[in-house]
Design a protein around this motif. Structure first.
Motif, PDB file in Angstrom:
ATOM      1  N   CYS A   1      14.762  -9.758   6.717  1.00 39.07           N
ATOM      2  CA  CYS A   1      14.323  -9.551   5.336  1.00 39.07           C
ATOM      3  C   CYS A   1      14.665  -8.140   4.902  1.00 39.07           C
ATOM      4  N   ALA A   2      15.147  -8.018   3.684  1.00 40.08           N
ATOM      5  CA  ALA A   2      15.398  -6.710   3.085  1.00 40.08           C
ATOM      6  C   ALA A   2      14.209  -6.386   2.192  1.00 40.08           C
ATOM      7  N   LEU A   3      13.563  -5.254   2.464  1.00 39.32           N
ATOM      8  CA  LEU A   3      12.411  -4.806   1.687  1.00 39.32           C
ATOM      9  C   LEU A   3      12.819  -3.578   0.890  1.00 39.32           C
ATOM     10  N   GLN A   4      12.239  -3.418  -0.284  1.00 41.07           N
ATOM     11  CA  GLN A   4      12.562  -2.243  -1.088  1.00 41.07           C
ATOM     12  C   GLN A   4      11.310  -1.645  -1.697  1.00 41.07           C
ATOM     13  N   ALA A   5      11.373  -0.355  -1.927  1.00 34.82           N
ATOM     14  CA  ALA A   5      10.308   0.369  -2.624  1.00 34.82           C
ATOM     15  C   ALA A   5      10.907   0.908  -3.912  1.00 34.82           C
ATOM     16  N   GLN A   6      10.119   0.833  -4.992  1.00 33.49           N
ATOM     17  CA  GLN A   6      10.602   1.291  -6.287  1.00 33.49           C
ATOM     18  C   GLN A   6       9.663   2.338  -6.861  1.00 33.49           C
ATOM     19  N   ASN A   7      10.233   3.251  -7.657  1.00 36.68           N
ATOM     20  CA  ASN A   7       9.396   4.250  -8.329  1.00 36.68           C
ATOM     21  C   ASN A   7       8.988   3.721  -9.704  1.00 36.68           C
ATOM     22  N   SER A   8       8.381   4.569 -10.515  1.00 40.79           N
ATOM     23  CA  SER A   8       7.846   4.128 -11.805  1.00 40.79           C
ATOM     24  C   SER A   8       8.926   3.746 -12.809  1.00 40.79           C
TER      25      SER A   8
ATOM     26  N   ASP B   1       6.139 -19.652  17.309  1.00 43.81           N
ATOM     27  CA  ASP B   1       5.795 -21.073  17.367  1.00 43.81           C
ATOM     28  C   ASP B   1       4.938 -21.487  16.171  1.00 43.81           C
ATOM     29  N   ARG B   2       4.579 -20.531  15.318  1.00 38.85           N
ATOM     30  CA  ARG B   2       3.785 -20.815  14.117  1.00 38.85           C
ATOM     31  C   ARG B   2       4.698 -20.965  12.907  1.00 38.85           C
ATOM     32  N   ARG B   3       4.352 -21.876  12.027  1.00 43.55           N
ATOM     33  CA  ARG B   3       5.150 -22.109  10.820  1.00 43.55           C
ATOM     34  C   ARG B   3       4.853 -21.074   9.734  1.00 43.55           C
ATOM     35  N   VAL B   4       3.586 -20.718   9.556  1.00 43.43           N
ATOM     36  CA  VAL B   4       3.186 -19.763   8.520  1.00 43.43           C
ATOM     37  C   VAL B   4       2.665 -18.500   9.193  1.00 43.43           C
ATOM     38  N   ARG B   5       3.218 -17.358   8.780  1.00 46.51           N
ATOM     39  CA  ARG B   5       2.787 -16.079   9.342  1.00 46.51           C
ATOM     40  C   ARG B   5       2.609 -15.062   8.234  1.00 46.51           C
ATOM     41  N   THR B   6       1.672 -14.163   8.435  1.00 49.38           N
ATOM     42  CA  THR B   6       1.505 -13.025   7.545  1.00 49.38           C
ATOM     43  C   THR B   6       2.028 -11.804   8.285  1.00 49.38           C
ATOM     44  N   LEU B   7       2.988 -11.131   7.658  1.00 48.29           N
ATOM     45  CA  LEU B   7       3.662 -10.007   8.308  1.00 48.29           C
ATOM     46  C   LEU B   7       3.577  -8.768   7.431  1.00 48.29           C
ATOM     47  N   GLY B   8       3.896  -7.646   8.020  1.00 42.74           N
ATOM     48  CA  GLY B   8       3.924  -6.393   7.287  1.00 42.74           C
ATOM     49  C   GLY B   8       4.994  -5.488   7.853  1.00 42.74           C
ATOM     50  N   ALA B   9       5.459  -4.569   7.023  1.00 39.27           N
ATOM     51  CA  ALA B   9       6.476  -3.615   7.461  1.00 39.27           C
ATOM     52  C   ALA B   9       6.336  -2.341   6.632  1.00 39.27           C
TER      53      ALA B   9
ATOM     54  N   THR C   1       0.856  -1.178   0.000  1.00 42.40           N
ATOM     55  CA  THR C   1       0.000   0.000   0.000  1.00 42.40           C
ATOM     56  C   THR C   1       0.891   1.227   0.000  1.00 42.40           C
ATOM     57  N   VAL C   2       0.687   2.097  -0.978  1.00 46.06           N
ATOM     58  CA  VAL C   2       1.419   3.366  -1.014  1.00 46.06           C
ATOM     59  C   VAL C   2       0.616   4.336  -0.154  1.00 46.06           C
ATOM     60  N   VAL C   3       1.144   4.678   1.007  1.00 46.98           N
ATOM     61  CA  VAL C   3       0.445   5.546   1.949  1.00 46.98           C
ATOM     62  C   VAL C   3       0.527   6.995   1.493  1.00 46.98           C
ATOM     63  N   ASP C   4       1.721   7.461   1.188  1.00 50.00           N
ATOM     64  CA  ASP C   4       1.918   8.824   0.684  1.00 50.00           C
ATOM     65  C   ASP C   4       3.270   8.886  -0.028  1.00 50.00           C
ATOM     66  N   ASP C   5       3.759  10.103  -0.280  1.00 54.63           N
ATOM     67  CA  ASP C   5       5.018  10.258  -1.010  1.00 54.63           C
ATOM     68  C   ASP C   5       6.232   9.713  -0.270  1.00 54.63           C
ATOM     69  N   THR C   6       6.089   9.461   1.022  1.00 54.46           N
ATOM     70  CA  THR C   6       7.259   9.061   1.804  1.00 54.46           C
ATOM     71  C   THR C   6       7.099   7.727   2.523  1.00 54.46           C
ATOM     72  N   LEU C   7       6.040   6.987   2.238  1.00 52.28           N
ATOM     73  CA  LEU C   7       5.813   5.758   3.006  1.00 52.28           C
ATOM     74  C   LEU C   7       5.069   4.711   2.167  1.00 52.28           C
ATOM     75  N   VAL C   8       5.578   3.479   2.233  1.00 53.01           N
ATOM     76  CA  VAL C   8       4.940   2.319   1.600  1.00 53.01           C
ATOM     77  C   VAL C   8       4.841   1.224   2.650  1.00 53.01           C
ATOM     78  N   GLN C   9       3.721   0.557   2.698  1.00 49.43           N
ATOM     79  CA  GLN C   9       3.544  -0.595   3.581  1.00 49.43           C
ATOM     80  C   GLN C   9       3.597  -1.862   2.728  1.00 49.43           C
ATOM     81  N   VAL C  10       4.388  -2.833   3.159  1.00 48.98           N
ATOM     82  CA  VAL C  10       4.563  -4.088   2.435  1.00 48.98           C
ATOM     83  C   VAL C  10       4.004  -5.221   3.290  1.00 48.98           C
TER      84      VAL C  10
END
Length: 138
Positions: free
Chosen positions: A88-95, A111-119, A65-74
């Motif tokens: 984990c290394a996360l990256q944001a890219q422009n057009s 203790d869980r094998r599968v997780r949904t995460l965000g950053a 989710t592109v929140v604004d000009d300075t922040l992206v949520q992955v």
């Protein structure tokens, strides 16, 4: 077959390399090449299959989710053995696919094998995507 025909056949065999020695030599070369091929194939299978590291984890991008000009949520889904810590290394890219934001996230053990995460990734300009670059066990 007459003696002359046998002599002629023997002469032709010698001329074109069909003597008993040549047949043995050719058979030896073929058998040696086959053995070398089998040895190389077995060595490659052992090196590539048995000695390679098993896949200890799997990470899949599930969205951003592109929140604004300075922040992206992955958002991403992580499958790893319980009790394992990761980064984990996360990256944001422009057009134009230039990297405009970067964040390394430490994932604590669970203790869980599968997780949904965000950053979140802070960006230097408007990003159009956020994704996982690479993850590793720590």
């Amino acid at each position: 077959m007459s003696s002359t025909a046998q002599d002629t056949a023997a002469e032709l065999d010698r001329r074109y390399g069909r003597t008993r020695g040549n047949v043995r030599r050719t058979r030896g070369i073929v058998i040696g090449t086959a053995i070398a091929f089998v040895v190389a194939l077995v060595a490659w299978l052992v090196w590539g299959g048995l000695l390679s590291a098993n896949s200890d984890f799997e990470v899949v991008d599930t969205g951003h989710t592109v929140v604004d000009d300075t922040l992206v949520q992955v958002r991403y889904q992580l499958t790893v053995a319980p009790g394992s810590t990761m980064s984990c290394a996360l990256q944001a890219q422009n057009s134009t696919f230039a990297i405009v934001g970067w964040n390394i996230v430490d994932v604590p053990a669970s203790d869980r094998r599968v997780r949904t995460l965000g950053a979140e990734i802070r960006t230097t300009e408007l990003a159009v995507t956020g994704l996982i670059y690479r993850c590793w066990l720590t």
